[in-house]
Design an enzyme around this catalytic site. Structure first.
Site, mmCIF file in Angstrom:
data_model
loop_
_atom_site.group_PDB
_atom_site.id
_atom_site.type_symbol
_atom_site.label_atom_id
_atom_site.label_comp_id
_atom_site.label_asym_id
_atom_site.label_seq_id
_atom_site.Cartn_x
_atom_site.Cartn_y
_atom_site.Cartn_z
ATOM 1 N N ASP A 78 0.875 -1.167 0.000
ATOM 2 C CA ASP A 78 0.000 0.000 0.000
ATOM 3 C C ASP A 78 0.921 1.229 0.000
ATOM 4 O O ASP A 78 2.103 1.119 0.355
ATOM 5 C CB ASP A 78 -0.883 -0.036 1.253
ATOM 6 C CG ASP A 78 -1.694 1.228 1.426
ATOM 7 O OD1 ASP A 78 -2.359 1.635 0.456
ATOM 8 O OD2 ASP A 78 -1.637 1.825 2.522
ATOM 9 N N ASP A 119 -0.078 5.139 0.822
ATOM 10 C CA ASP A 119 -0.295 6.110 1.910
ATOM 11 C C ASP A 119 -0.287 5.402 3.257
ATOM 12 O O ASP A 119 -1.067 4.473 3.478
ATOM 13 C CB ASP A 119 -1.660 6.806 1.733
ATOM 14 C CG ASP A 119 -1.753 7.603 0.446
ATOM 15 O OD1 ASP A 119 -1.522 8.807 0.485
ATOM 16 O OD2 ASP A 119 -2.058 6.995 -0.600
HETATM 17 C C1 G6P Z 1 -5.449 6.365 0.017
HETATM 18 C C2 G6P Z 1 -5.802 7.123 1.285
HETATM 19 C C3 G6P Z 1 -7.285 7.467 1.294
HETATM 20 C C4 G6P Z 1 -7.666 8.208 0.022
HETATM 21 C C5 G6P Z 1 -7.358 7.330 -1.181
HETATM 22 C C6 G6P Z 1 -7.675 8.028 -2.503
HETATM 23 O O1 G6P Z 1 -5.925 5.073 0.090
HETATM 24 O O2 G6P Z 1 -5.498 6.346 2.432
HETATM 25 O O3 G6P Z 1 -7.578 8.236 2.429
HETATM 26 O O4 G6P Z 1 -9.039 8.547 0.029
HETATM 27 O O5 G6P Z 1 -5.969 7.008 -1.163
HETATM 28 O O6 G6P Z 1 -6.764 9.064 -2.687
HETATM 29 P P1 G6P Z 1 -6.727 10.067 -3.923
HETATM 30 O O7 G6P Z 1 -5.293 10.546 -3.905
HETATM 31 O O8 G6P Z 1 -7.049 9.306 -5.168
HETATM 32 O O9 G6P Z 1 -7.722 11.118 -3.644
HETATM 33 MG MG MG Z 2 -2.757 3.149 3.589
#
Ligand code: G6P
Ligand code: MG
Length: 213
Positions: A11, A13
């Site tokens: 993963d 983030d």
């Molecule tokens: C990650 C984060 C989420 C976020 C998602 C989409 O999984 O943990 O909190 O909503 O990415 O992110 P984006 O950059 O596409 O808005």
């Molecule tokens: Mg994450």
């Protein structure tokens, strides 16, 4: 190679970089603008959850009904604030052991992938200087179903040409651990998933991967 795992799917983030605070600030700006309550605890629930699903959860705290156009505009506005905050992202926003751990895994012959819900994955990987480590990237641009659906991990494994059983997923979100389990992957939990009972391995830091593999 007779070892169990041939690929590691990370993963992004919360695992390879710290973007939660940027997501929080961008969502908070949107919520404040609309007069909607939002705090860090709600933000925690949005880990691993797609952009539109996250927006839906932010809007749980209002009775206001918004049109599809308004929702798209909110998502675009949050993303534009988030992208401008991401300009501040540097390699110091990744754990100090991320790069050496990836280097060791590469040297040991593991195939490496990213499986992230974020549509900003490529941009982030480039900002923190990790893009060249990965044999495959599957992200929010490639999928229609967000974690806890396993789609993003299945696609990452397919792009590595490996079956799920030969891949280990590294995740910090409970939605991601569930996605791994549903897809037939073992998972290593880190950060807020460091004690998740559904994870096969529990890590305090990324370098511990080298000891459990
Ligand atoms: C990650 C984060 C989420 C976020 C998602 C989409 O999984 O943990 O909190 O909503 O990415 O992110 P984006 O950059 O596409 O808005
Ligand atoms: Mg994450």
């Amino acid at each position: 190679m007779s070892r169990k795992y041939k690929g590691i799917i990370f993963d992004l983030d919360g695992v390879l970089c710290t973007t939660d605070q940027f997501h929080y600030l961008a969502r908070k700006a949107l919520a404040d603008h609309e007069g909607i309550y939002f705090d860090e605890t709600i933000n925690q629930r949005l880990r691993g959850v797609s952009r539109m699903e996250s927006l839906r959860i932010v809007l749980e705290h209002t009775d206001q009904v918004y049109s599809d156009e308004a929702l798209q505009a909110f998502a675009a506005s949050k993303n534009s604030v988030y992208r401008s905050l991401l300009e501040r992202l540097t390699p110091s926003d990744m754990p100090a052991d991320a790069r050496p751990t990836l280097e060791s895994l590469m040297e040991k012959g593991y195939l490496l992938a990213v499986g992230s819900s974020s549509k900003n994955t490529q941009f982030i990987l480039e900002r923190i200087g990790l893009a060249h480590f990965f044999d495959a990237v599957a992200d929010g641009n490639d999928i229609t179903r967000s974690k806890p659906d396993p789609e993003v991990f299945l696609l990452a494994a397919e792009r590595l040409r490996l079956p799920p059983a030969a891949c280990l997923v590294v995740e910090d979100a409970s939605a991601g651990i569930e996605a791994a389990e549903r897809g037939g992957f073992d998972a290593a939990g880190i950060g807020s998933a460091g004690h998740n009972p559904h994870a096969r391995f529990h890590l305090e830091r990324l370098s511990q991967l080298l000891a459990v593999l």
